[in-house]
Design a protein around this motif. Structure first.
Motif, PDB file in Angstrom:
ATOM      1  N   LYS A 152     -10.530   8.493  -8.838  1.00 45.95           N
ATOM      2  CA  LYS A 152      -8.917   8.142  -8.585  1.00 45.95           C
ATOM      3  C   LYS A 152      -8.979   6.602  -7.966  1.00 45.95           C
ATOM      4  CE  LYS A 152      -6.816  12.600  -8.153  1.00 45.95           C
ATOM      5  NZ  LYS A 152      -6.014  13.122  -7.247  1.00 45.95           N
TER       6      LYS A 152
ATOM      7  N   TYR B 240      -5.979   3.728  -6.182  1.00 39.66           N
ATOM      8  CA  TYR B 240      -4.823   3.773  -5.849  1.00 39.66           C
ATOM      9  C   TYR B 240      -4.122   2.254  -5.708  1.00 39.66           C
ATOM     10  CZ  TYR B 240      -4.829   8.702  -5.154  1.00 39.66           C
ATOM     11  OH  TYR B 240      -5.172  10.107  -5.019  1.00 39.66           O
TER      12      TYR B 240
ATOM     13  N   SER C 153      -3.496   9.971  -1.571  1.00 39.75           N
ATOM     14  CA  SER C 153      -4.391  11.020  -1.669  1.00 39.75           C
ATOM     15  C   SER C 153      -4.478  11.980  -0.195  1.00 39.75           C
ATOM     16  CB  SER C 153      -5.878  10.077  -1.486  1.00 39.75           C
ATOM     17  OG  SER C 153      -5.834   9.587  -0.398  1.00 39.75           O
TER      18      SER C 153
END
Length: 93
Positions: A78, A80, A86
């Protein structure tokens, strides 16, 4: 298995009611990440149940649900941009 679920609910013909029901159903099984995005660990049996419940509300001609599945969340990287979500550990923000 690890699941990311996204949905798009049309806001005509009872869209508000459908949106509310889809949101509440997804929240029972997965973590709410952002607007119409949910993610989390789920068993295959729970996923079957989730899809069955969503099928009661989703209007085939107006709405869309996409489910991304992976055997292990560690295989998913992932990134961001903007606010890093998170650290969220619950459905309460």
């Amino acid at each position: 298995m690890y699941v990311i679920l996204v949905y798009d609910i049309s806001m005509d013909r009872n869209g508000t009611r459908t949106l509310s029901r889809v949101f509440k159903t997804c929240k029972k099984y997965l973590n709410h990440v952002q607007l119409s995005v949910f993610e989390g660990e789920i068993t295959p049996a729970q996923l079957i149940q989730l899809k069955a419940e969503l099928n009661h509300f989703i209007r085939d001609d107006l709405d869309t649900v996409i489910i991304f599945k992976n055997a292990n969340k560690n295989w998913l990287k992932k990134e961001y941009l903007g606010i890093d979500v998170s650290e969220r550990t619950s459905n309460f923000f």
